[in-house]
Scaffold this motif. Structure first.
Motif, PDB file in Angstrom:
ATOM      1  N   HIS A  58       0.842  -1.205   0.000  1.00 24.43           N
ATOM      2  CA  HIS A  58       0.000   0.000   0.000  1.00 24.43           C
ATOM      3  C   HIS A  58       0.874   1.251   0.000  1.00 24.43           C
ATOM      4  O   HIS A  58       0.600   2.204  -0.756  1.00 24.43           O
ATOM      5  CB  HIS A  58      -0.926  -0.020   1.220  1.00 24.43           C
ATOM      6  N   ASP A  59       1.918   1.249   0.820  1.00 21.99           N
ATOM      7  CA  ASP A  59       2.844   2.389   0.843  1.00 21.99           C
ATOM      8  C   ASP A  59       3.538   2.567  -0.502  1.00 21.99           C
ATOM      9  O   ASP A  59       3.727   3.699  -0.968  1.00 21.99           O
ATOM     10  CB  ASP A  59       3.889   2.208   1.953  1.00 21.99           C
ATOM     11  N   ARG A  60       3.924   1.443  -1.134  1.00 22.60           N
ATOM     12  CA  ARG A  60       4.566   1.530  -2.456  1.00 22.60           C
ATOM     13  C   ARG A  60       3.605   2.116  -3.482  1.00 22.60           C
ATOM     14  O   ARG A  60       4.004   2.923  -4.334  1.00 22.60           O
ATOM     15  CB  ARG A  60       5.058   0.150  -2.911  1.00 22.60           C
ATOM     16  N   ASP A  61       2.349   1.713  -3.409  1.00 21.92           N
ATOM     17  CA  ASP A  61       1.361   2.242  -4.351  1.00 21.92           C
ATOM     18  C   ASP A  61       1.185   3.748  -4.164  1.00 21.92           C
ATOM     19  O   ASP A  61       1.126   4.496  -5.149  1.00 21.92           O
ATOM     20  CB  ASP A  61       0.013   1.532  -4.174  1.00 21.92           C
ATOM     21  N   ARG A  62       1.126   4.190  -2.903  1.00 24.28           N
ATOM     22  CA  ARG A  62       1.010   5.632  -2.640  1.00 24.28           C
ATOM     23  C   ARG A  62       2.256   6.362  -3.113  1.00 24.28           C
ATOM     24  O   ARG A  62       2.161   7.441  -3.700  1.00 24.28           O
ATOM     25  CB  ARG A  62       0.796   5.878  -1.144  1.00 24.28           C
ATOM     26  N   ALA A  63       3.424   5.777  -2.855  1.00 21.02           N
ATOM     27  CA  ALA A  63       4.677   6.406  -3.293  1.00 21.02           C
ATOM     28  C   ALA A  63       4.749   6.450  -4.811  1.00 21.02           C
ATOM     29  O   ALA A  63       5.249   7.427  -5.390  1.00 21.02           O
ATOM     30  CB  ALA A  63       5.870   5.650  -2.723  1.00 21.02           C
ATOM     31  N   ALA A  98       2.205   6.664  -6.847  1.00 20.09           N
ATOM     32  CA  ALA A  98       1.300   7.727  -7.290  1.00 20.09           C
ATOM     33  C   ALA A  98       1.955   9.095  -7.088  1.00 20.09           C
ATOM     34  O   ALA A  98       1.886   9.968  -7.977  1.00 20.09           O
ATOM     35  CB  ALA A  98      -0.015   7.654  -6.525  1.00 20.09           C
ATOM     36  N   ALA A  99       2.604   9.269  -5.946  1.00 18.27           N
ATOM     37  CA  ALA A  99       3.294  10.543  -5.699  1.00 18.27           C
ATOM     38  C   ALA A  99       4.441  10.728  -6.686  1.00 18.27           C
ATOM     39  O   ALA A  99       4.685  11.837  -7.178  1.00 18.27           O
ATOM     40  CB  ALA A  99       3.812  10.581  -4.261  1.00 18.27           C
TER      41      ALA A  99
END
Length: 176
Positions: free
Chosen positions: A93-98, A100-101
């Motif tokens: 989940h953190d990788r997906d957010r990163a 996207a950023a």
């Protein structure tokens, strides 16, 4: 009366009576010995039966303890696996957010690069402005590459940390 018999005719009857008495006494003694041996054998059989029951109870107890220990170990390993899966999901989940950023940053960098490229291509721009625009384009490119490499290293670090924690928890589950 004297203790020594004086008549010889009575001697065989007395010897016969003495032999019968000795035989009866010996038979009684043998019977007492046999009954004692039977009693000892019965006590030994009872003791053997009790020992077998105690052994069976101890064996059943140790098997149950081993089974309980195995179940405890399995449950600890299952908990460690669930924790590792939860951490893996959180890291994803953190990788997906990163990501996207990072995409948003790359889009902004592409916009800035395009602006810098158009500024350096502008014939009216001064030489200093062209150099600044080229530097901005190079900086945007460098930042984009750094972002990708940072993401790869973060993913590797997350996987290594989660695997290490899982390994540690599994080892602790196996050691008393």
């Amino acid at each position: 009366m004297s203790l020594i018999p004086t008549q010889t005719g009575n001697l065989p009857a007395r010897l016969l009576a003495l032999a019968i008495c000795l035989t009866v006494a010996w038979g009684s003694w043998a019977e007492v010995r046999a009954s004692r041996a039977q009693a000892a054998q019965a006590r030994a059989e009872v003791a053997l039966s009790q020992d077998r029951q105690a052994y069976a109870a101890a064996l059943a107890s140790s098997v149950e303890q081993a089974r309980q220990q195995d179940l405890h170990t399995i449950n600890q390993q299952r908990e460690a696996l669930n924790a590792a899966q939860t951490q893996t999901d959180a890291a994803q989940h953190d990788r997906d957010r990163a990501a996207a950023a990072s995409r948003s940053l790359r889009e902004q960098l592409a916009t800035e690069r395009a602006r810098a490229t158009s500024a350096s291509a502008d014939p009216e721009a001064t030489e200093g402005c062209r150099a600044a625009a080229a530097s901005a384009a190079m900086l945007a490119d460098l930042l984009g590459r750094c972002s990708g490499r940072r993401r790869e290293l973060a993913e590797y670090a997350d996987r290594a940390r989660i695997a290490g924690q899982f390994c540690e928890q599994s080892y602790e589950a196996l050691t008393p």
